[in-house]
Design an enzyme around this catalytic site. Structure first.
Site, PDB file in Angstrom:
ATOM      1  N   GLU A 233      -1.778 -22.883  31.290  1.00  0.00           N
ATOM      2  CA  GLU A 233      -3.189 -22.546  31.205  1.00  0.00           C
ATOM      3  C   GLU A 233      -3.472 -21.799  29.912  1.00  0.00           C
ATOM      4  O   GLU A 233      -2.710 -20.923  29.513  1.00  0.00           O
ATOM      5  CB  GLU A 233      -3.603 -21.681  32.393  1.00  0.00           C
ATOM      6  CG  GLU A 233      -3.456 -22.367  33.737  1.00  0.00           C
ATOM      7  CD  GLU A 233      -3.905 -21.473  34.888  1.00  0.00           C
ATOM      8  OE1 GLU A 233      -4.511 -20.412  34.627  1.00  0.00           O
ATOM      9  OE2 GLU A 233      -3.641 -21.843  36.052  1.00  0.00           O
TER      10      GLU A 233
ATOM     11  N   GLU B 251     -10.891 -27.771  34.574  1.00  0.00           N
ATOM     12  CA  GLU B 251     -11.199 -27.289  35.921  1.00  0.00           C
ATOM     13  C   GLU B 251     -12.477 -26.457  35.957  1.00  0.00           C
ATOM     14  O   GLU B 251     -12.696 -25.588  35.115  1.00  0.00           O
ATOM     15  CB  GLU B 251     -10.047 -26.436  36.473  1.00  0.00           C
ATOM     16  CG  GLU B 251     -10.339 -25.892  37.862  1.00  0.00           C
ATOM     17  CD  GLU B 251      -9.169 -25.194  38.520  1.00  0.00           C
ATOM     18  OE1 GLU B 251      -9.338 -24.700  39.655  1.00  0.00           O
ATOM     19  OE2 GLU B 251      -8.085 -25.140  37.906  1.00  0.00           O
TER      20      GLU B 251
ATOM     21  N   ASP C 130       1.004 -23.988  40.706  1.00  0.00           N
ATOM     22  CA  ASP C 130       1.228 -22.620  41.178  1.00  0.00           C
ATOM     23  C   ASP C 130       0.259 -22.258  42.305  1.00  0.00           C
ATOM     24  O   ASP C 130       0.353 -21.174  42.892  1.00  0.00           O
ATOM     25  CB  ASP C 130       1.163 -21.613  40.041  1.00  0.00           C
ATOM     26  CG  ASP C 130      -0.157 -21.625  39.292  1.00  0.00           C
ATOM     27  OD1 ASP C 130      -1.071 -22.373  39.676  1.00  0.00           O
ATOM     28  OD2 ASP C 130      -0.276 -20.875  38.289  1.00  0.00           O
TER      29      ASP C 130
END
Length: 292
Positions: free
Chosen positions: A138, A205, A67
């Protein structure tokens, strides 16, 4: 044999043709990690178009239709504004442009968080319309039941913990996560929950390096680092960052080229040739044939 698309690079048009397809599979990616170690690290890059997918495909194990396209392609200020239609359109293009890699598509913000049923409806729509192999979501422990729900119904899932851009408003920015002991413990718990729920790989991340290393050692599924640790089972970068398309990039990005400078030079050359009328030249014109 399987019918897919070949991309004719001379015309930039896709043609449906029967091609022998030997894609990597989700179990093959998951199987890279054996007894807690990965001998051959997993190579992953983002891709948003058919042509870029074609160029990256021979070198990657996984292509992520992230995204991040909201910022990279559409110039949005955050991934929160990305729509499902955007993800489907670009996901389908990447599948058409690739043959080898496992293609993973991000589920955009607001399309999976409400319930497992909502997530299944969104994920099944994405896989059906794009031909991709998996989706990425996520979130941590709160999302684990949803991951389990999808996996049990045949939808492979890539998890994503640590710095989760869709939650930027709650996080307060894009800074590294896991600096405090409490936050590090929370991220580790999130990783365990998503892995235990059945995710076949996990993106970590923007976290402190020792934390990413510890998570990679602890969980069974492969970890994919981005601003994490070389100890992760694989790595991913936004392809435009890696190619040097932007002047400002996160600290964890290494530029492997300076494509922005190349594009600038090519555009300047083209503009000069148009203005001095050296383009188009004789070789680029259609002239009537001489009569015999």
């Amino acid at each position: 044999m399987s019918t897919t698309f070949t991309l004719d690079t001379s015309t930039s048009r896709a043609h449906p043709l029967p091609e022998p397809v030997r894609r990597l599979t989700v179990p093959a990616i998951q199987g890279r990690k054996k007894d807690g170690a990965t001998a051959e690290p997993i190579v992953m890059l983002t891709a948003y178009t058919a042509r870029m997918a074609q160029l990256l495909d021979p070198h990657c194990d996984m292509l992520l239709v992230g995204d991040s396209l909201g910022q990279v392609i559409y110039g949005l200020d955050t991934t929160v504004r990305v729509t499902l239609d955007m993800m489907v359109a670009h996901g389908a293009a990447v599948v058409r442009g690739s043959y080898r890699s496992v293609v993973v598509v991000d589920l955009p913000f607001g399309t999976y968080e409400a319930s497992a049923e909502q997530a299944f409806a969104t994920a099944s729509h994405v896989l059906r319309e794009t031909g991709a192999a998996a989706v990425k979501m996520e979130g941590g422990e709160v999302l684990a039941p949803t991951v389990e729900f999808l996996v049990k119904r045949g939808i492979p899932v890539v998890g994503h913990v640590g710095l989760t851009p869709q939650a930027v408003n709650a996080l307060g920015g894009y800074g590294a996560r896991g600096r405090s002991e409490a936050e590090a413990l929370k991220i580790a718990a999130d990783a365990r929950a998503i892995a235990d729920a059945g995710a076949f790989s996990l993106v970590i991340e923007g976290v402190m390096e020792p934390l990413a290393r510890a998570i990679t050692t602890e969980i069974a599924c492969p970890t994919i680092g981005i601003g994490a640790s070389p100890a992760c089972d694989g790595q991913v970068l936004v392809v435009d960052d890696m190619l040097g398309m932007f002047e400002r990039v996160p600290r964890f990005v290494r530029r492997f080229d300076d494509v922005a400078a190349r594009v600038t030079a090519a555009a300047a050359g083209y503009a000069a040739a148009v203005r001095d009328r050296s383009f188009p030249g004789p070789a680029e014109l259609y002239q009537p044939k001489a009569k015999g």
